[in-house]
Design an enzyme around this catalytic site. Structure first.
Site, short mmCIF file in Angstrom:
data_model
loop_
_atom_site.label_atom_id
_atom_site.label_comp_id
_atom_site.label_asym_id
_atom_site.label_seq_id
_atom_site.Cartn_x
_atom_site.Cartn_y
_atom_site.Cartn_z
CG ASP A 18 -1.72 1.22 1.40
OD1 ASP A 18 -2.37 1.63 0.43
OD2 ASP A 18 -1.71 1.81 2.51
CG ASP A 20 -1.65 7.52 0.27
OD1 ASP A 20 -0.63 7.63 -0.42
OD2 ASP A 20 -2.78 7.91 -0.10
#
Length: 281
Positions: A18, A20
């Site tokens: 992922d 952020d």
């Protein structure tokens, strides 16, 4: 430390990240709000609102209803933006805005996975017009990201074509496993959010990074490793002669293709899945 380099007879493997709050310390797309303002894409009021959204995102205090309202607002905000202008803004400000907020620990993990012979894939709800350049900066091999519909005039229509969120991320990971020959039981995944539990479940080595409360609880119950990343640092600061090993040109996953930057503004917005085209092999 990660395992030693996998031999050439082993099935291919990958590490799925992922973006952020996992690889970088902030929301990738909202970080560009000031640049969008300077480029005339948004007004001062929108800058203030995206700054508030960034705060909520970092604090992790928004509930489902709040995030759904924010998704609707930000998706509408991008309507009419010229795609080429957005690309140019991102290219011009990428190093100044993103390089300083890359987690040192994440950059080290990416290097270790590459050294071990694994592909590195960024899987993000943010829009590919943001995520792909960041992936290239990091030396990622592939990017899966949200895309927005682009009209015949080269501008965003405000509609979402492919929403890389929740279970859709897991579907993308499985599709890549088929097309690239990855053995998911030997693959790794990293995320900060409980919405990515399906993606974490899809691999043999899931990791929670700076987890929100729900993911921390889930990781504890499942005995998944919990990592804390807290050292944002410029890549060249952490290693003056920093250079990624030679990789093929950044390749976007087939179903993601060219995506719109403002799709990134829909991160963590809703558990509702937007109908999008399936990832082809």
């Amino acid at each position: 430390m990660l395992s030693v380099v996998e031999n050439c007879f082993s099935p291919r493997t990958a590490a799925f990240f992922d973006l952020d709050k996992t690889v970088i310390a902030k929301s990738s797309t909202l970080t560009f709000s000031k640049s969008f303002y300077q480029g005339g894409l948004i007004n001062r009021r929108a800058v203030l609102r995206t700054a508030y959204t960034q705060f909520v995102f970092l604090a992790g205090g928004a509930d489902h209803e709040q995030m759904e309202k924010m998704r609707a607002y930000l998706s509408a905000l991008c309507k009419g933006w010229n795609v080429q202008q957005v690309k140019e803004i991102v290219a011009e400000t990428l190093h100044d805005l993103i390089d300083p907020i890359i987690y040192d620990e994440a950059a080290t993990l990416i290097e270790e996975h590459h050294t071990a012979g694994r592909d590195v894939v960024i899987v993000s709800t943010s829009g590919a017009e943001v995520v792909e350049p960041i992936g290239e900066l990091l030396g990622a091999d592939r990017v899966v990201a949200t895309r927005m519909v682009v009209g015949d005039n080269g501008c965003f229509t405000g509609e979402i074509e492919y929403y890389a969120y929740g279970p859709t991320k897991a579907e993308a990971v499985r599709a890549l496993a088929v097309s690239e020959g990855y053995d998911l039981s030997r693959c790794y995944a990293y995320s900060d959010s409980a919405t990515d539990v399906p993606m974490l479940e899809a691999v043999g080595h899931p990791h929670a990074v700076n987890p929100d409360r729900a993911l921390r609880r889930e990781a504890t119950l499942r005995e998944w490793p919990i990592l804390v990343f807290n050292r944002p640092v410029r890549l060249k600061q952490r290693l003056p002669d920093f250079s990624m090993p030679p990789r093929p040109a950044l390749v976007a996953a087939a179903a993601v293709g060219a995506a719109a930057i403002t799709a990134g503004l829909v991160w963590y917005a809703s558990r509702r899945r937007t109908a999008g085209s399936a990832l082809p092999g």
